[in-house]
Design an enzyme around this catalytic site. Structure first.
Site, PDB file in Angstrom:
ATOM      1  N   SER A 113      17.554  -4.814   6.615  1.00  0.00           N
ATOM      2  CA  SER A 113      16.853  -4.163   5.512  1.00  0.00           C
ATOM      3  C   SER A 113      16.466  -5.100   4.367  1.00  0.00           C
ATOM      4  CB  SER A 113      17.706  -2.998   5.019  1.00  0.00           C
ATOM      5  OG  SER A 113      16.999  -2.261   4.077  1.00  0.00           O
ATOM      6  N   HIS A 114      17.037  -4.845   3.183  1.00  0.00           N
ATOM      7  CA  HIS A 114      16.641  -5.594   1.993  1.00  0.00           C
ATOM      8  C   HIS A 114      17.291  -6.973   1.916  1.00  0.00           C
ATOM      9  CE1 HIS A 114      20.351  -3.477   1.250  1.00  0.00           C
ATOM     10  NE2 HIS A 114      20.629  -4.318   0.278  1.00  0.00           N
ATOM     11  N   ASP A 279      10.662  -2.334   1.394  1.00  0.00           N
ATOM     12  CA  ASP A 279      11.657  -3.360   1.703  1.00  0.00           C
ATOM     13  C   ASP A 279      11.519  -3.884   3.129  1.00  0.00           C
ATOM     14  OD1 ASP A 279      12.559  -1.096   3.032  1.00  0.00           O
ATOM     15  OD2 ASP A 279      14.661  -1.638   2.793  1.00  0.00           O
ATOM     16  N   ASP A 281      12.748  -3.275   6.089  1.00  0.00           N
ATOM     17  CA  ASP A 281      12.543  -2.391   7.240  1.00  0.00           C
ATOM     18  C   ASP A 281      11.718  -1.153   6.894  1.00  0.00           C
ATOM     19  OD1 ASP A 281      14.653  -1.462   5.650  1.00  0.00           O
ATOM     20  OD2 ASP A 281      15.606  -0.426   7.326  1.00  0.00           O
ATOM     21  N   ASP A 283      12.027   1.334   4.679  1.00  0.00           N
ATOM     22  CA  ASP A 283      12.538   2.656   4.310  1.00  0.00           C
ATOM     23  C   ASP A 283      12.704   2.838   2.800  1.00  0.00           C
ATOM     24  OD1 ASP A 283      14.694   0.957   4.157  1.00  0.00           O
ATOM     25  OD2 ASP A 283      16.021   2.145   5.451  1.00  0.00           O
ATOM     26  N   ARG A 284      12.557   1.757   2.035  1.00  0.00           N
ATOM     27  CA  ARG A 284      12.665   1.898   0.572  1.00  0.00           C
ATOM     28  C   ARG A 284      11.281   1.890  -0.063  1.00  0.00           C
ATOM     29  NH1 ARG A 284      17.844  -1.341  -1.768  1.00  0.00           N
ATOM     30  NH2 ARG A 284      19.256  -0.852  -0.044  1.00  0.00           N
ATOM     31  N   LYS A 378      15.158   7.427   5.315  1.00  0.00           N
ATOM     32  CA  LYS A 378      14.336   7.347   4.127  1.00  0.00           C
ATOM     33  C   LYS A 378      13.040   6.642   4.516  1.00  0.00           C
ATOM     34  CE  LYS A 378      16.961   3.397   2.227  1.00  0.00           C
ATOM     35  NZ  LYS A 378      18.230   3.226   2.947  1.00  0.00           N
TER      36      LYS A 378
END
Ligand code: VG1
Ligand code: CO
Length: 545
Positions: A113-114, A279, A281, A283-284, A378
């Site tokens: 992710s991030h 982000d 992946d 999702d943010r 998300k």
């Protein structure tokens, strides 16, 4: 198809955190490390024979190698088909959409992710269930237990599959379908929002938008949806090609790592009216107005309050849910709408049962995550389109929409302070000592502020009754202000202490007081109660969001 049984021995520490297993690439590259974890997932499943698995990742370093390994192991585990994104790419929300649309058995998402990427960066892996959502704690605990007793993993002999082109290939009896990573997802989003109206907004000469994909997975999605289907000007999407090391940055859309976007929106000469970022992946989301960063907690409240303007939600919301440290702004909206508002531990996996049961329609976290019942993750671009839909209908800039929201509901002034890379022993000591003080805090004063309640958050899932303990220390003041402390479950180096600060301000004449100034008394209280400076030796947080 001949299954090869490769003897193995356990690695310690393969315990999934807030969102899957995240470790340094150098850790994942150790012999049998990835294989052990994947085998532990497959051993924990039952009934996957002949079923479909979805597989993809955010394109970070080691994605390509891991995908080939997992394809071979999926064949050995008896899956009938794997749907894999072209070039191994699938954003987290797109993977969720694909699992649901094709009624797959489950999915494996490769992402940290991030977190930063590259050979010295981070890698990650998580398993999603057939509902498209992250596996619950019971499952991840079972996987962890399995990693501690693993003695063999199963694979097959097969050359690497060429993932560059859409089409079909085979590994033994298993079909590998290489799919367009964007198509199913884009179609789903188009079914939720008023694309015609959004296209109209994007076509206006006085409205200019920038979407920063941060060299991460949303590039292809944003190109196809914003510039393709919605006709935004070419160049609206910046940093739109996924790079294995994200161009050397952290693909984390916050005011520190997305400073370029924030600065561009603060510069009146840029001509920009609206900015957004996502982000690693996808999702943010980060939403930026002119010289105005929308706090993710406020964003969730604004989306809920404006649901009637969006086709998919115009029929009403069943309920809303937020993670515990997320501000209570959405609670006020839920109250006015007369719907339930659920408070869950940090991490999207806790929203799944509420969404599945039809108890919540919108969910969100303070960490720039918002989503709905359209998938079970998300969803960054979803949030951006939701905002565009609202902007198009209300014909107002984003900052005015938020300010009007504050006028109506009051403002939950909110900030998160992160202390990164603290020595683990010190961080544990800080939390232990804080927990030990909990009984004496209620009724006492700290820095002159009266403390009404203090506890360690625990949660009972209202659907399946499962319980999660020790999810963060909460200190509640008499005026409703909150300070929350927890340790991150996504980091890979030392510990990260997150301090969440919230104060409710009803008086509109005080809404423009700068956030950090308004929260200064709470920052001082947090330091005093948790001995942050003395235990960590830090003078201040590394990241303020
Ligand atoms: C962080 C966030 C949490 C989020 C998680 C995964 O977890 O605080 O809200 O769900 O990251 O997000 P933690 O344990 O580090 O606080 V993502 O976009 O990194 O998958
Ligand atoms: Co993410």
């Amino acid at each position: 198809m001949k299954v090869i049984n490769v003897p193995s021995t356990p690695y310690s520490g393969q315990k999934p955190g807030t969102s899957g297993l995240r470790k340094k690439v150098t850790v994942f590259r150790q012999a049998r490390y990835l294989e052990n974890f994947v085998q532990a997932i497959f051993d924990t499943l039952s009934g996957q024979q002949g079923q479909t698995l979805v597989l993809g990742g955010d394109g970070r370093y080691y994605n390509d190698v891991a995908i080939q390994t997992i394809l071979r192991m999926a064949a050995a585990a008896g899956f009938g088909r794997v749907l894999v994104g072209r070039d191994g790419i699938l954003s987290t929300p797109a993977a969720s959409a694909v699992i649901r649309k094709w009624q797959a058995f489950g999915g494996i998402i490769l992402s940290a992710s991030h977190n930063e990427g590259g050979p010295n960066g981070d890698f990650g892996i998580k398993y999603n269930l057939g509902n498209g959502g992250p596996a619950n704690e019971a499952f991840t605990d079972a996987v962890y237990r399995r990693t501690q007793e693993i003695s063999v993993y199963h694979t097959v002999e097969s050359p690497d599959i060429d993932l560059a082109h859409i089409g079909e290939a085979a590994i033994g009896e298993m079909t590998v379908s290489i799919i367009d990573p964007v198509a199913d997802y884009a179609e789903l989003l188009e079914s939720l929002f008023d694309f015609e109206r959004i296209a109209g907004l994007l076509a206006r000469p006085d409205f200019r938008m920038r979407f920063d994909a941060m060299h991460a997975v949303t590039g292809p999605y944003a190109h196809a949806i914003l510039e393709g289907r919605l006709g935004a000007l070419a160049g609206t999407v910046v940093n739109g090609t996924p790079l294995p090391d994200f161009g050397g940055g952290h693909p984390d859309p916050n005011p520190v790592w997305a400073a370029e976007l924030v600065n561009a929106l603060a510069d009146s000469g840029s001509g920009l009216s609206f900015g957004a970022a996502s982000d690693g992946d996808g999702d943010r989301n980060m939403i930026v107005g002119r010289n105005f960063v929308v706090s993710p907690s406020d964003s969730l409240a604004v989306l809920a309050a404006n649901h009637a303007l969006v086709p998919a939600y115009a029929g009403g919301l069943a309920g809303v849910a937020r993670s515990m440290p997320t501000s209570c702004a959405v609670d006020r909206v839920a109250k006015e709408l007369g719907i339930a508002c659920y408070e869950t531990p940090t991490g999207w996996k806790y929203f799944g049962s509420l969404l599945d049961a039809g108890m919540a329609t919108l969910c969100g976290e303070e960490s720039a995550g918002t989503g709905s019942n359209h998938v079970r993750e998300k969803d960054g671009l979803w949030a951006v389109l939701y905002w565009l839909n609202i902007l198009a209908v209300r014909d107002m800039p984003a900052d005015v929409i938020v300010r009007e929201h504050w006028q109506r509901f009051g403002r939950n002034v909110y900030s998160r302070h992160d202390y990164e890379g603290i020595e683990t022993a010190r961080a544990d000591r800080l939390m232990d000592e804080l927990r030990a003080r909990l009984p004496e805090l209620p009724g006492s004063r700290c820095n002159g502020l009266p403390i009404a309640a203090a506890d360690d958050f625990s949660y009972t899932d209202p659907v399946d009754g499962s319980r999660s303990e020790r999810q963060g220390v909460r200190i509640l003041l008499e005026d409703g202000s909150r300070v929350v402390f927890r340790l991150s479950g996504t980091g890979t180096e030392g510990a990260t202490l997150r301090v969440y600060l919230e104060r409710y301000v009803a008086d509109p004449s005080l809404h423009e007081v700068p956030t950090q100034e308004a929260l200064a008394p709470l920052v001082a209280l947090a330091d005093r109660v948790a001995q942050i400076t003395s235990i960590t030796g830090r003078k201040g947080p590394d990241v303020i969001s």
